[in-house]
Enzyme design. Sequence first.
Site, PDB file in Angstrom:
ATOM      1  N   ASP A 146       0.859  -1.197   0.000  1.00 16.89           N
ATOM      2  CA  ASP A 146       0.000   0.000   0.000  1.00 16.89           C
ATOM      3  C   ASP A 146       0.891   1.241   0.000  1.00 16.89           C
ATOM      4  O   ASP A 146       1.918   1.260   0.679  1.00 16.89           O
ATOM      5  CB  ASP A 146      -0.837   0.094   1.295  1.00 16.89           C
ATOM      6  N   LYS A 186      -1.489 -22.688  -1.213  1.00 13.24           N
ATOM      7  CA  LYS A 186      -0.586 -21.934  -2.094  1.00 13.24           C
ATOM      8  C   LYS A 186       0.370 -21.015  -1.308  1.00 13.24           C
ATOM      9  O   LYS A 186      -0.075 -20.255  -0.445  1.00 13.24           O
ATOM     10  CB  LYS A 186      -1.432 -21.070  -3.044  1.00 13.24           C
ATOM     11  N   THR A 187       1.625 -21.070  -1.635  1.00 16.24           N
ATOM     12  CA  THR A 187       2.599 -20.229  -0.927  1.00 16.24           C
ATOM     13  C   THR A 187       3.014 -19.005  -1.744  1.00 16.24           C
ATOM     14  O   THR A 187       3.676 -18.104  -1.223  1.00 16.24           O
ATOM     15  CB  THR A 187       3.887 -21.018  -0.599  1.00 16.24           C
ATOM     16  N   THR A 190       2.465 -15.446  -0.443  1.00 10.91           N
ATOM     17  CA  THR A 190       3.382 -15.136   0.666  1.00 10.91           C
ATOM     18  C   THR A 190       4.770 -14.797   0.136  1.00 10.91           C
ATOM     19  O   THR A 190       5.402 -13.825   0.563  1.00 10.91           O
ATOM     20  CB  THR A 190       3.450 -16.336   1.636  1.00 10.91           C
ATOM     21  N   CYS A 377     -25.288   3.918  26.878  1.00 11.08           N
ATOM     22  CA  CYS A 377     -25.140   5.214  26.215  1.00 11.08           C
ATOM     23  C   CYS A 377     -26.433   5.589  25.474  1.00 11.08           C
ATOM     24  O   CYS A 377     -27.403   5.938  26.123  1.00 11.08           O
ATOM     25  CB  CYS A 377     -23.911   5.189  25.310  1.00 11.08           C
ATOM     26  N   HIS A 503     -19.666   3.509  28.559  1.00 14.66           N
ATOM     27  CA  HIS A 503     -19.497   2.239  27.832  1.00 14.66           C
ATOM     28  C   HIS A 503     -18.735   1.238  28.708  1.00 14.66           C
ATOM     29  O   HIS A 503     -17.511   1.165  28.637  1.00 14.66           O
ATOM     30  CB  HIS A 503     -18.713   2.471  26.540  1.00 14.66           C
ATOM     31  N   GLU A 505     -18.383  -1.813  28.380  1.00 15.26           N
ATOM     32  CA  GLU A 505     -17.744  -2.894  27.613  1.00 15.26           C
ATOM     33  C   GLU A 505     -16.261  -2.663  27.371  1.00 15.26           C
ATOM     34  O   GLU A 505     -15.501  -3.608  27.186  1.00 15.26           O
ATOM     35  CB  GLU A 505     -18.481  -3.125  26.284  1.00 15.26           C
TER      36      GLU A 505
HETATM   37  N1  GLN Z   1     -25.721   9.717  20.166  1.00 15.20           N
HETATM   38  C1  GLN Z   1     -25.665   9.794  21.582  1.00 15.20           C
HETATM   39  C2  GLN Z   1     -24.826  10.962  22.079  1.00 15.20           C
HETATM   40  O1  GLN Z   1     -24.032  11.490  21.359  1.00 15.20           O
HETATM   41  C3  GLN Z   1     -25.152   8.488  22.183  1.00 15.20           C
HETATM   42  C4  GLN Z   1     -23.746   8.160  21.816  1.00 15.20           C
HETATM   43  C5  GLN Z   1     -23.368   6.749  22.123  1.00 15.20           C
HETATM   44  O2  GLN Z   1     -24.219   5.901  22.289  1.00 15.20           O
HETATM   45  N2  GLN Z   1     -22.098   6.466  22.155  1.00 15.20           N
HETATM   46  O3  GLN Z   1     -24.939  11.360  23.195  1.00 15.20           O
END
Ligand code: GLN
Length: 552
Positions: A146, A186-187, A190, A377, A503, A505
């Site tokens: 690239d 296939k190589t 690579t 959120c 968030h 997560e």
């Molecule tokens: N759109 C909403 C905000 O800006 C929620 C954003 C989100 O869920 N990360 O507050």
Amino acid sequence: MPKYIFVSGGVSSSLGKGISAASLGRLLESRGRSVTMLKCDPYINVDPGTMNPYQHGEVFVTDDGAETDLDFGHYERFLDVDMRRINNITTGQIYASVIAKERRGDYLGDTVQVIPHITDAIKRQFRAVAKGHDVVIIEIGGTVGDIESLPFLEAARQMKQDVGEENVIYVHVTLVPYLRSSNEIKTKPTQHSVGKLREIGIDPDLIICRCEQPISREIRDKISLFCSVPRKAVIDAPDVASIYEVPALFQKQGVDSLILRRLAIRSSRKDLNQWHKWISRLKSPSGQRATIAVAGKYTDLRDAYKSLQEAIIHAGVHNGAKMDIRYVDVDRADLVQELKKSDGIIIPGGFGDRGVEAKIGVARFERRTKTPFLGICLGMQCAAIEIARNLAKLKNANSTEFDRGTPHPVISMLEGQRSVTQKGGSMRLGAYQCRILAGSQARSIYRRPQTTERHRHRYEFNNRYKQALEKAGLKVVGVEPAQNLVEIVEFQPHPWFIAVQFHPEFKSRPNRPHPLFRAFVGACLRNSRRRRRATGASGSPQHCEVGRRARK
Ligand code: GLN
């Protein structure tokens, strides 16, 4: 002197270069080394914050508020360390900094060029990140060949010159395709890709071969011969059921010892036992299972919800259960039928008004059916709007993101935020404190009065409506103390209804699942058992009272 491991990719994108890099990191950590990561993204965007998750997968947010790509999630989850803004460079950032210096006159009349000015700026960051660590693993985004990634590869090449051969190694992750029609592996791709790398001046020390199935001894010999790397340094990386198996797969082939020897790092420690134990729990759940619906928008591209998916998996392993995650597009006609099949519902984060009314409908469905609910959120904002409209009787309540003229802006921007015009500038990003109210469900889940969580959003719960919503049952139980921002709400007449402005997560790790996910998955498993008991294994759940029979 820190050691530098460069990881490039060949033949094709999406080979799991990030997972390979993170797995190398995990392995070296298991040998008692302090490891950090750096990702070079060749695009001209300054950060991925403004990119469409359809194209790019989720935007992962670090504690210090950097918007990065999803590989940072893998780094944090595999290494169990927090990444920071400094761990990511993009072409956009490097050029912006060099151009700013040029405008300030810092180059004293020099002609500013890719080599040495851009490459020097890149190398400065390599060194800055490496400081204080034994090893830095530097993943170079894109594919060899690239145009965009050339300056990064050139900087990587120069590093060997700068810090010495014994302190740098190059790892190339490449595709070794299987051709069904001729039943052959296939190589050649690579070989070409390694040839391309050599043209740039980089000789790979290690070649990681991504293949649908394990490669044979012959193929390994062939790659070793044509690419001039020892046979032991040709690493077999077939597809595996779970990404978490990759460090063990590498360890079995002696990758850690090979790297340590080549970099002259002494280590007698070897400790991947916890990781192995965790994998065996992942692979052999106790027999419990639950179905979780993620009611979102980007359901075609799972990568858009990568961290969410991983957080559910971690919590599943903790509970000894297998989680069946269903991504439900809120625009589908049979949405309610889909929701009825699940033991718990998550409305994840999101931007823009498409699908929002449907998500508000999901929040209503789930409040009335008493299905465990986690709003994240935008999911929290939808729940607040729903309760404002239907229980607090605030007609046409909305977020000003979706209806600027709403008579009841239960979700809105803070004063002062509105004047920011730069995209991303008005966002609340990164870690903020959250105080958790004693006696709340959230407090018993977190088991402490205070926590920090990561944010990425513009709009906030409007405190003007706090009283009205609390009267309707939606209690504010988590607050950011400095600005009095609402962080966690619970709908208390419901057995498990928690929604958060942040968030969670992003902070879940395999060995330390996030408390909210852990508790949510626990509630889903209880619900699954209850539903089974009530209906037999396959019947339709009886607790799902929707439509006219539901009271509110
Ligand atoms: N759109 C909403 C905000 O800006 C929620 C954003 C989100 O869920 N990360 O507050």
